[in-house]
Design a protein around this motif. Structure first.
Motif, PDB file in Angstrom:
ATOM      1  N   PHE A  89      47.113  45.770  -1.934  1.00  9.89           N
ATOM      2  CA  PHE A  89      46.648  45.156  -3.045  1.00  9.89           C
ATOM      3  C   PHE A  89      45.922  43.958  -2.693  1.00  9.89           C
ATOM      4  CE2 PHE A  89      50.386  47.708  -3.797  1.00  9.89           C
ATOM      5  CZ  PHE A  89      49.725  48.677  -4.954  1.00  9.89           C
ATOM      6  N   PRO A  90      44.953  43.782  -2.310  1.00 13.09           N
ATOM      7  CA  PRO A  90      44.196  42.741  -1.820  1.00 13.09           C
ATOM      8  C   PRO A  90      44.112  41.380  -2.935  1.00 13.09           C
ATOM      9  CG  PRO A  90      42.687  44.262  -1.614  1.00 13.09           C
ATOM     10  CD  PRO A  90      43.884  44.788  -2.354  1.00 13.09           C
ATOM     11  N   ASN A  91      44.120  41.429  -4.255  1.00 16.81           N
ATOM     12  CA  ASN A  91      44.086  40.402  -5.171  1.00 16.81           C
ATOM     13  C   ASN A  91      45.023  40.740  -6.358  1.00 16.81           C
ATOM     14  OD1 ASN A  91      41.936  38.677  -4.277  1.00 16.81           O
ATOM     15  ND2 ASN A  91      40.828  40.505  -4.059  1.00 16.81           N
ATOM     16  N   PRO A  92      45.380  39.823  -7.046  1.00 12.91           N
ATOM     17  CA  PRO A  92      46.507  40.152  -8.102  1.00 12.91           C
ATOM     18  C   PRO A  92      45.539  40.885  -9.380  1.00 12.91           C
ATOM     19  CG  PRO A  92      46.056  37.960  -8.018  1.00 12.91           C
ATOM     20  CD  PRO A  92      45.428  38.551  -6.813  1.00 12.91           C
ATOM     21  N   VAL A  93      46.111  41.411 -10.146  1.00 10.57           N
ATOM     22  CA  VAL A  93      45.733  41.792 -11.670  1.00 10.57           C
ATOM     23  C   VAL A  93      46.463  41.015 -12.648  1.00 10.57           C
ATOM     24  CG1 VAL A  93      45.599  43.966 -12.984  1.00 10.57           C
ATOM     25  CG2 VAL A  93      45.156  44.085 -10.693  1.00 10.57           C
ATOM     26  N   PHE A  94      45.706  40.432 -13.683  1.00 13.35           N
ATOM     27  CA  PHE A  94      46.147  39.647 -14.682  1.00 13.35           C
ATOM     28  C   PHE A  94      45.937  40.415 -15.846  1.00 13.35           C
ATOM     29  CE2 PHE A  94      44.967  36.574 -11.539  1.00 13.35           C
ATOM     30  CZ  PHE A  94      46.182  36.062 -11.219  1.00 13.35           C
ATOM     31  N   ILE A  95      46.799  40.069 -16.995  1.00 13.70           N
ATOM     32  CA  ILE A  95      46.483  40.697 -18.413  1.00 13.70           C
ATOM     33  C   ILE A  95      45.130  40.352 -18.800  1.00 13.70           C
ATOM     34  CG2 ILE A  95      47.072  40.361 -20.639  1.00 13.70           C
ATOM     35  CD1 ILE A  95      50.042  39.424 -19.583  1.00 13.70           C
ATOM     36  N   ASN A  96      44.617  41.422 -19.486  1.00 14.37           N
ATOM     37  CA  ASN A  96      43.133  41.363 -19.616  1.00 14.37           C
ATOM     38  C   ASN A  96      42.157  41.638 -18.739  1.00 14.37           C
ATOM     39  OD1 ASN A  96      43.728  41.037 -22.521  1.00 14.37           O
ATOM     40  ND2 ASN A  96      43.864  38.996 -22.322  1.00 14.37           N
ATOM     41  N   ASP A  97      42.385  41.728 -17.332  1.00 15.33           N
ATOM     42  CA  ASP A  97      41.614  42.431 -16.590  1.00 15.33           C
ATOM     43  C   ASP A  97      41.249  43.719 -16.635  1.00 15.33           C
ATOM     44  OD1 ASP A  97      41.487  40.055 -14.990  1.00 15.33           O
ATOM     45  OD2 ASP A  97      42.906  40.508 -13.413  1.00 15.33           O
ATOM     46  N   THR A  98      39.719  44.117 -16.580  1.00 10.08           N
ATOM     47  CA  THR A  98      39.401  45.439 -16.630  1.00 10.08           C
ATOM     48  C   THR A  98      39.311  46.023 -15.355  1.00 10.08           C
ATOM     49  OG1 THR A  98      38.380  44.953 -18.817  1.00 10.08           O
ATOM     50  CG2 THR A  98      37.666  46.897 -17.823  1.00 10.08           C
ATOM     51  N   LEU A  99      39.969  47.174 -15.027  1.00  8.77           N
ATOM     52  CA  LEU A  99      39.475  47.848 -13.820  1.00  8.77           C
ATOM     53  C   LEU A  99      38.874  48.965 -13.819  1.00  8.77           C
ATOM     54  CD1 LEU A  99      43.407  47.740 -12.815  1.00  8.77           C
ATOM     55  CD2 LEU A  99      41.901  46.065 -12.585  1.00  8.77           C
ATOM     56  N   LYS A 100      37.958  49.038 -12.794  1.00  3.84           N
ATOM     57  CA  LYS A 100      37.334  50.477 -12.456  1.00  3.84           C
ATOM     58  C   LYS A 100      37.250  50.996 -10.973  1.00  3.84           C
ATOM     59  CE  LYS A 100      33.301  49.705 -15.538  1.00  3.84           C
ATOM     60  NZ  LYS A 100      31.983  49.514 -15.595  1.00  3.84           N
ATOM     61  N   THR A 101      37.596  52.146 -11.016  1.00  2.00           N
ATOM     62  CA  THR A 101      37.865  52.828  -9.411  1.00  2.00           C
ATOM     63  C   THR A 101      36.693  53.540  -9.212  1.00  2.00           C
ATOM     64  OG1 THR A 101      40.231  52.969 -10.018  1.00  2.00           O
ATOM     65  CG2 THR A 101      39.087  54.242  -8.330  1.00  2.00           C
ATOM     66  N   THR A 102      36.213  53.390  -7.741  1.00  2.00           N
ATOM     67  CA  THR A 102      35.282  54.059  -7.202  1.00  2.00           C
ATOM     68  C   THR A 102      35.908  54.974  -5.942  1.00  2.00           C
ATOM     69  OG1 THR A 102      33.703  52.522  -7.560  1.00  2.00           O
ATOM     70  CG2 THR A 102      33.289  53.922  -5.596  1.00  2.00           C
ATOM     71  N   ILE A 103      35.684  56.374  -5.840  1.00  2.00           N
ATOM     72  CA  ILE A 103      36.164  57.250  -5.044  1.00  2.00           C
ATOM     73  C   ILE A 103      35.149  57.817  -4.136  1.00  2.00           C
ATOM     74  CG2 ILE A 103      37.361  59.421  -4.600  1.00  2.00           C
ATOM     75  CD1 ILE A 103      38.894  58.876  -7.447  1.00  2.00           C
ATOM     76  N   THR A 104      35.350  57.573  -2.915  1.00  2.00           N
ATOM     77  CA  THR A 104      34.137  58.098  -1.854  1.00  2.00           C
ATOM     78  C   THR A 104      34.784  58.993  -0.947  1.00  2.00           C
ATOM     79  OG1 THR A 104      33.087  55.962  -1.972  1.00  2.00           O
ATOM     80  CG2 THR A 104      32.572  57.396  -0.082  1.00  2.00           C
ATOM     81  N   ILE A 105      34.281  60.171  -0.643  1.00  2.00           N
ATOM     82  CA  ILE A 105      34.685  61.256   0.376  1.00  2.00           C
ATOM     83  C   ILE A 105      34.387  60.545   1.847  1.00  2.00           C
ATOM     84  CG2 ILE A 105      34.558  63.230   1.541  1.00  2.00           C
ATOM     85  CD1 ILE A 105      35.514  63.134  -1.403  1.00  2.00           C
ATOM     86  N   VAL A 106      35.345  60.208   2.718  1.00  2.00           N
ATOM     87  CA  VAL A 106      35.086  59.635   3.997  1.00  2.00           C
ATOM     88  C   VAL A 106      35.425  60.329   5.061  1.00  2.00           C
ATOM     89  CG1 VAL A 106      35.322  57.033   2.895  1.00  2.00           C
ATOM     90  CG2 VAL A 106      37.428  58.224   3.622  1.00  2.00           C
ATOM     91  N   ASN A 107      36.179  61.512   4.771  1.00  2.00           N
ATOM     92  CA  ASN A 107      36.652  62.325   5.925  1.00  2.00           C
ATOM     93  C   ASN A 107      36.923  63.797   5.474  1.00  2.00           C
ATOM     94  OD1 ASN A 107      36.912  63.064   8.585  1.00  2.00           O
ATOM     95  ND2 ASN A 107      38.700  61.962   8.888  1.00  2.00           N
ATOM     96  N   LYS A 108      36.971  64.705   6.249  1.00  2.00           N
ATOM     97  CA  LYS A 108      37.641  66.073   5.762  1.00  2.00           C
ATOM     98  C   LYS A 108      37.974  66.695   7.241  1.00  2.00           C
ATOM     99  CE  LYS A 108      34.263  69.234   4.424  1.00  2.00           C
ATOM    100  NZ  LYS A 108      33.657  69.951   3.390  1.00  2.00           N
TER     101      LYS A 108
END
Length: 153
Positions: A89-108
């Motif tokens: 968790f490199p940075n804090p999340v505050f009330i009213n922060d909007t989050l988006k997630t990116t998922i990348t296939i890096v290995n199999k």
């Protein structure tokens, strides 16, 4: 959405990004009640004003739950979560922060115990706030059935 994807169908560097989700005061209060984590970092605005982050922050476990949930739009009957590695968790999340997630296939790679029938797909999960700050990084290990399993006599 349900889709059938076998191990062979996953391709390195494939990437998808979620829609956004805004963290609310209610999210933090509910999460504290569910987990029993009532530390002042999450619940005491006056105390937080005396700290470097200056305001209440979301629990790391809440950030993880929301970040992972944002990327969970695909239901695959041929796969299941095997675990998570290198969670940060490199940075804090505050009330009213909007989050988006990116998922990348890096290995199999082949599953160690069942190499003829199953494989592991490694998805790099990165969740960011609207300003671009990264708030969650981890590797999601997905256990996936192979399409043409070899007999193991």
């Amino acid at each position: 959405m349900s889709l059938t994807k076998f191990f062979e169908d996953y391709h390195l560097n494939y990437e998808r990004t979620s829609t956004g989700r805004t963290i609310t005061d209610a999210d933090i209060v509910l999460h504290a009640g569910q987990t029993g984590d009532f530390y002042p970092h999450h619940m005491d605005e006056d105390w937080c004003k005396t700290q470097p982050f200056g305001s209440r922050i979301a629990h790391g476990t809440l950030t993880f739950s929301v970040g992972i949930g944002l990327g969970a739009g695909e239901l695959n009957p041929e796969a299941m979560t095997y675990g998570y590695e290198r969670l940060r968790f490199p940075n804090p999340v505050f009330i009213n922060d909007t989050l988006k997630t990116t998922i990348t296939i890096v290995n199999k790679y082949d599953h160690e115990k069942s190499p003829n029938t199953k494989g592991i797909v490694v998805e790099r999960v990165i969740t960011r706030k609207g300003n671009g700050d990264v708030v969650l990084v981890c590797d999601h290990l997905l256990l996936v059935n192979k399409n043409n399993p070899q007999d193991t006599l």
